[in-house]
Design a protein around this motif. Structure first.
Motif, PDB file in Angstrom:
ATOM      1  N   ARG A  23       4.433  12.300   7.852  1.00  0.00           N
ATOM      2  CA  ARG A  23       3.258  11.548   7.400  1.00  0.00           C
ATOM      3  C   ARG A  23       3.688  10.317   6.628  1.00  0.00           C
ATOM      4  NH1 ARG A  23      -0.888  13.677  10.435  1.00  0.00           N
ATOM      5  NH2 ARG A  23      -0.719  15.941  10.458  1.00  0.00           N
ATOM      6  N   GLY A  24       2.804   9.323   6.578  1.00  0.00           N
ATOM      7  CA  GLY A  24       3.131   8.085   5.891  1.00  0.00           C
ATOM      8  C   GLY A  24       2.804   8.125   4.415  1.00  0.00           C
ATOM      9  N   ALA A  25       1.606   8.584   4.056  1.00  0.00           N
ATOM     10  CA  ALA A  25       1.185   8.592   2.657  1.00  0.00           C
ATOM     11  C   ALA A  25       1.986   9.612   1.854  1.00  0.00           C
ATOM     12  CB  ALA A  25      -0.305   8.900   2.558  1.00  0.00           C
ATOM     13  N   ARG A  26       2.204   9.284   0.592  1.00  0.00           N
ATOM     14  CA  ARG A  26       2.920  10.176  -0.315  1.00  0.00           C
ATOM     15  C   ARG A  26       1.988  10.988  -1.192  1.00  0.00           C
ATOM     16  NH1 ARG A  26       6.234   8.639   3.414  1.00  0.00           N
ATOM     17  NH2 ARG A  26       8.427   8.769   2.801  1.00  0.00           N
ATOM     18  N   SER A  27       0.708  10.787  -1.076  1.00  0.00           N
ATOM     19  CA  SER A  27      -0.245  11.516  -1.911  1.00  0.00           C
ATOM     20  C   SER A  27      -1.578  11.620  -1.192  1.00  0.00           C
ATOM     21  CB  SER A  27      -0.416  10.809  -3.264  1.00  0.00           C
ATOM     22  OG  SER A  27      -1.008   9.531  -3.080  1.00  0.00           O
ATOM     23  N   HIS A  89      -1.245   8.074  13.488  1.00  0.00           N
ATOM     24  CA  HIS A  89      -0.020   7.278  13.393  1.00  0.00           C
ATOM     25  C   HIS A  89       0.523   7.223  11.972  1.00  0.00           C
ATOM     26  CE1 HIS A  89      -1.096   4.954  17.334  1.00  0.00           C
ATOM     27  NE2 HIS A  89      -0.526   6.112  17.558  1.00  0.00           N
ATOM     28  N   GLY A  90      -0.349   7.283  11.002  1.00  0.00           N
ATOM     29  CA  GLY A  90       0.090   7.365   9.620  1.00  0.00           C
ATOM     30  C   GLY A  90       0.690   6.092   9.064  1.00  0.00           C
ATOM     31  N   CYS A  91       0.350   4.934   9.620  1.00  0.00           N
ATOM     32  CA  CYS A  91       0.903   3.672   9.128  1.00  0.00           C
ATOM     33  C   CYS A  91       0.508   3.490   7.661  1.00  0.00           C
ATOM     34  CB  CYS A  91       0.385   2.511   9.961  1.00  0.00           C
ATOM     35  SG  CYS A  91       0.740   2.703  11.729  1.00  0.00           S
ATOM     36  N   ILE A  92       1.494   3.339   6.807  1.00  0.00           N
ATOM     37  CA  ILE A  92       1.226   3.293   5.381  1.00  0.00           C
ATOM     38  C   ILE A  92       0.418   2.067   4.989  1.00  0.00           C
ATOM     39  CG2 ILE A  92       3.398   2.110   4.823  1.00  0.00           C
ATOM     40  CD1 ILE A  92       1.474   4.791   2.761  1.00  0.00           C
ATOM     41  N   TYR A  93       0.497   1.019   5.768  1.00  0.00           N
ATOM     42  CA  TYR A  93      -0.164  -0.248   5.433  1.00  0.00           C
ATOM     43  C   TYR A  93      -1.557  -0.374   6.024  1.00  0.00           C
ATOM     44  CZ  TYR A  93       1.718  -0.920  10.117  1.00  0.00           C
ATOM     45  OH  TYR A  93       2.040  -0.740  11.437  1.00  0.00           O
ATOM     46  N   CYS A  94      -2.043   0.628   6.730  1.00  0.00           N
ATOM     47  CA  CYS A  94      -3.266   0.493   7.525  1.00  0.00           C
ATOM     48  C   CYS A  94      -4.474   0.109   6.676  1.00  0.00           C
ATOM     49  CB  CYS A  94      -3.555   1.789   8.261  1.00  0.00           C
ATOM     50  SG  CYS A  94      -5.020   1.703   9.318  1.00  0.00           S
ATOM     51  N   TYR A  95      -5.115  -1.001   7.032  1.00  0.00           N
ATOM     52  CA  TYR A  95      -6.272  -1.486   6.273  1.00  0.00           C
ATOM     53  C   TYR A  95      -7.500  -0.622   6.480  1.00  0.00           C
ATOM     54  CZ  TYR A  95      -7.499  -3.566  10.809  1.00  0.00           C
ATOM     55  OH  TYR A  95      -7.779  -3.753  12.134  1.00  0.00           O
ATOM     56  N   ALA A  96      -7.448   0.301   7.463  1.00  0.00           N
ATOM     57  CA  ALA A  96      -8.608   1.164   7.721  1.00  0.00           C
ATOM     58  C   ALA A  96      -8.643   2.385   6.813  1.00  0.00           C
ATOM     59  CB  ALA A  96      -8.602   1.620   9.183  1.00  0.00           C
ATOM     60  N   ALA A 269       0.511 -14.400  21.050  1.00  0.00           N
ATOM     61  CA  ALA A 269       0.938 -13.717  19.830  1.00  0.00           C
ATOM     62  C   ALA A 269      -0.030 -13.999  18.692  1.00  0.00           C
ATOM     63  CB  ALA A 269       2.348 -14.154  19.437  1.00  0.00           C
ATOM     64  N   MET A 270      -0.049 -13.090  17.728  1.00  0.00           N
ATOM     65  CA  MET A 270      -0.835 -13.265  16.503  1.00  0.00           C
ATOM     66  C   MET A 270      -0.096 -12.584  15.372  1.00  0.00           C
ATOM     67  SD  MET A 270      -2.019  -9.971  15.826  1.00  0.00           S
ATOM     68  CE  MET A 270      -3.553 -10.064  14.927  1.00  0.00           C
ATOM     69  N   TYR A 271      -0.479 -12.899  14.139  1.00  0.00           N
ATOM     70  CA  TYR A 271       0.089 -12.185  13.000  1.00  0.00           C
ATOM     71  C   TYR A 271      -0.965 -12.094  11.903  1.00  0.00           C
ATOM     72  CZ  TYR A 271       0.610 -16.263   9.889  1.00  0.00           C
ATOM     73  OH  TYR A 271       0.360 -17.336   9.055  1.00  0.00           O
ATOM     74  N   VAL A 272      -0.777 -11.118  11.031  1.00  0.00           N
ATOM     75  CA  VAL A 272      -1.630 -10.932   9.852  1.00  0.00           C
ATOM     76  C   VAL A 272      -0.720 -10.582   8.688  1.00  0.00           C
ATOM     77  CG1 VAL A 272      -3.471  -9.564   8.776  1.00  0.00           C
ATOM     78  CG2 VAL A 272      -3.596 -10.122  11.220  1.00  0.00           C
ATOM     79  N   THR A 273      -0.915 -11.237   7.565  1.00  0.00           N
ATOM     80  CA  THR A 273      -0.147 -10.913   6.372  1.00  0.00           C
ATOM     81  C   THR A 273      -0.690  -9.626   5.749  1.00  0.00           C
ATOM     82  OG1 THR A 273       0.204 -13.272   5.976  1.00  0.00           O
ATOM     83  CG2 THR A 273       0.658 -11.799   4.149  1.00  0.00           C
ATOM     84  N   LEU A 274       0.198  -8.823   5.189  1.00  0.00           N
ATOM     85  CA  LEU A 274      -0.176  -7.527   4.639  1.00  0.00           C
ATOM     86  C   LEU A 274      -1.405  -7.624   3.735  1.00  0.00           C
ATOM     87  CD1 LEU A 274       0.528  -4.506   4.192  1.00  0.00           C
ATOM     88  CD2 LEU A 274       1.846  -5.242   2.190  1.00  0.00           C
ATOM     89  N   ARG A 275      -2.346  -6.715   3.977  1.00  0.00           N
ATOM     90  CA  ARG A 275      -3.545  -6.610   3.165  1.00  0.00           C
ATOM     91  C   ARG A 275      -3.520  -5.282   2.410  1.00  0.00           C
ATOM     92  NH1 ARG A 275      -7.977  -7.153   7.727  1.00  0.00           N
ATOM     93  NH2 ARG A 275      -9.347  -6.635   5.965  1.00  0.00           N
ATOM     94  N   LEU A 276      -3.851  -5.296   1.114  1.00  0.00           N
ATOM     95  CA  LEU A 276      -3.810  -4.087   0.295  1.00  0.00           C
ATOM     96  C   LEU A 276      -5.138  -3.846  -0.437  1.00  0.00           C
ATOM     97  CD1 LEU A 276      -0.250  -4.454  -1.301  1.00  0.00           C
ATOM     98  CD2 LEU A 276      -0.910  -2.994   0.626  1.00  0.00           C
ATOM     99  N   ASP A 282      -2.167   1.293  -4.013  1.00  0.00           N
ATOM    100  CA  ASP A 282      -1.466   2.384  -4.686  1.00  0.00           C
ATOM    101  C   ASP A 282      -0.646   3.207  -3.693  1.00  0.00           C
ATOM    102  OD1 ASP A 282      -2.543   1.737  -7.211  1.00  0.00           O
ATOM    103  OD2 ASP A 282      -4.391   2.802  -6.717  1.00  0.00           O
ATOM    104  N   LEU A 283      -1.216   3.480  -2.533  1.00  0.00           N
ATOM    105  CA  LEU A 283      -0.487   4.230  -1.509  1.00  0.00           C
ATOM    106  C   LEU A 283       0.764   3.481  -1.066  1.00  0.00           C
ATOM    107  CD1 LEU A 283      -3.553   5.362   0.632  1.00  0.00           C
ATOM    108  CD2 LEU A 283      -2.059   6.872  -0.696  1.00  0.00           C
ATOM    109  N   PHE A 284       0.634   2.168  -0.886  1.00  0.00           N
ATOM    110  CA  PHE A 284       1.774   1.374  -0.435  1.00  0.00           C
ATOM    111  C   PHE A 284       2.866   1.329  -1.504  1.00  0.00           C
ATOM    112  CE2 PHE A 284       4.091  -2.618   0.172  1.00  0.00           C
ATOM    113  CZ  PHE A 284       4.506  -2.462   1.488  1.00  0.00           C
ATOM    114  N   ARG A 285       2.469   1.178  -2.757  1.00  0.00           N
ATOM    115  CA  ARG A 285       3.465   1.143  -3.834  1.00  0.00           C
ATOM    116  C   ARG A 285       4.200   2.483  -3.945  1.00  0.00           C
ATOM    117  NH1 ARG A 285      -0.215  -2.303  -7.221  1.00  0.00           N
ATOM    118  NH2 ARG A 285      -1.129  -0.366  -7.983  1.00  0.00           N
ATOM    119  N   GLU A 286       3.474   3.594  -3.811  1.00  0.00           N
ATOM    120  CA  GLU A 286       4.120   4.910  -3.832  1.00  0.00           C
ATOM    121  C   GLU A 286       5.148   5.033  -2.713  1.00  0.00           C
ATOM    122  OE1 GLU A 286       0.413   7.650  -5.547  1.00  0.00           O
ATOM    123  OE2 GLU A 286       0.895   7.607  -3.409  1.00  0.00           O
ATOM    124  N   TRP A 287       4.737   4.616  -1.526  1.00  0.00           N
ATOM    125  CA  TRP A 287       5.632   4.683  -0.369  1.00  0.00           C
ATOM    126  C   TRP A 287       6.851   3.795  -0.575  1.00  0.00           C
ATOM    127  CZ3 TRP A 287       7.186   0.761   2.915  1.00  0.00           C
ATOM    128  CH2 TRP A 287       7.852   1.155   4.079  1.00  0.00           C
TER     129      TRP A 287
END
Length: 373
Positions: A23-27, A89-96, A269-276, A282-287
């Motif tokens: 899993r991606g999340a730590r909590s 998928h458990g992507c730690i950065y997922c904006y959803a 191609a496209m890109y998006v800068t990380l959204r938190l 908090d989840l991303f910082r823990e990871w």
């Protein structure tokens, strides 16, 4: 369809530091709308450092409609379909992730393990498309959670939705980071050749170790590149999404990812800068502290430099790209790379003029509109 049996530990209690296996999340902290917060702690009695195994549940979700609509000025579509709520998928950065909190669940481990699907989605879609009030505009599939999670192998929900769109000649775009999308190359190829479908494959890194840490249950980077090739061979235009760009973590791979995608057959191609937003910060910082402790402070500093000194700024005019020198450098590099690798193609608007109701959805007298043979 047989559904996975639940063996989920409620609200994260008992999940050891370091997260659950695969899993991606730590909590699994309670959502921001809950009256009480449940916090994990180690009382010293268990003495068990083995990551917990959390199994996945898949539950039906009763819906009245299947097409969602938005009026966000920075989103390129105003109609979308999300067959699943939550994502394996458990992507730690997922904006959803924060969307799970509206259901009284956690944006952490719950989001990855307590999934919902819309079994009557194809029937609802056919009904909505046949409404006299409906006006055809392209529909985007997967704008929130991935439409090709592994449960799709059993439910075939996304495929059945595509079949409805195909019968109606309805234009759509679709995005995924799963190689399973290639299973539906027959539909995507047919509609892509008729300017009714485009696909985007998300590739955040070519480093398998980093991909496994950030996106523990998503397809490997190599398999995603293969999916681009298979869609191209079938006739469906495919672009690559280098999203999200995480300064100090994967931004150095921007050119390499775009080059590899171009060689695989991507034409855009496209890109998006990380959204938190909300719980994700908090989840991303823990990871990050767990997986990349040596660079965690540097990464968070660079992220804040793209967000005016904050973890995140929701202003729609800049939330996708960020602001400041770091964000500007990313944009400059991206523009140069898509020119270098031939990814500048901007897809022409999908054709809405081919939309039609299939015979089974048309009023009986319409069958005689051209008069007797």
């Amino acid at each position: 369809m047989a559904q996975p049996q639940a063996k989920i530990q409620p609200n994260g209690l008992g999940v050891p530091i370091g997260g659950a296996r695969g899993r991606g999340a730590r909590s699994n902290r309670s959502g921001r709308f809950e009256a009480y917060e449940k916090i994990e702690f180690d009382d010293g009695w268990t003495g068990n450092d083995t990551p917990a195994q959390i199994e996945t549940t898949l539950s039906p979700l009763k819906s009245r409609t299947i097409i969602s609509r938005n009026d966000s000025p920075d989103i390129s579509f105003d109609q979308s379909i999300n067959p699943y709520v939550g994502c394996m998928h458990g992507c730690i950065y997922c904006y959803a992730r924060p969307s799970h909190t509206y259901m009284g669940l956690s944006a952490g481990l719950d989001f990855e393990s307590r999934l919902f699907y819309k079994p009557d989605g194809p029937e609802l879609l056919a009904k909505e498309l046949s409404s006299p009030r409906y006006r055809c505009r392209p529909i985007h599939i997967g704008g929130n959670t991935d439409p090709y999670q592994s449960v799709e192998r059993d439910t075939r929900l996304t495929r059945r939705l595509l079949e409805v769109l195909q019968r109606h000649n309805h234009p759509f775009s679709i995005i995924s980071k799963s190689a399973l999308i290639a299973r539906d190359a027959d539909i995507l190829g047919d509609m892509g050749q008729r300017n009714l479908a485009v696909a985007c494959i998300s590739i955040t890194t070519l480093d398998r170790k980093l991909a496994r840490a950030m996106e523990p249950r998503a397809a490997t980077p190599e398999r995603r590149l293969e999916a681009i090739s298979r869609l191209r061979d079938a006739g469906c235009p495919a672009s690559v999404g280098f999203a999200p760009v995480i300064p100090g973590l994967n931004d150095h791979e921007l050119e390499a990812v775009l080059e590899a995608a171009s060689k695989a057959g991507a034409t855009g191609a496209m890109y998006v800068t990380l959204r938190l937003p909300h719980e994700i910060k908090d989840l991303f910082r823990e990871w990050l502290d767990d997986v990349r402790p040596d660079r965690a402070a540097r990464v968070m500093s660079l992220i804040r430099q793209t967000r005016g000194g904050k973890d995140y700024d929701a202003d729609w005019s800049q939330r996708m790209r960020g602001t400041g020198p770091v964000a500007e450098l990313i944009a400059t590099r991206f523009k140069a790379a898509i020119r270098r690798y031939g990814l500048e193609r901007s897809y022409k608007s999908l054709d809405t003029n081919q939309f039609r109701l299939p015979p089974e959805a048309r009023p009986q007298m319409d069958l005689f509109e051209d008069g007797p043979a």
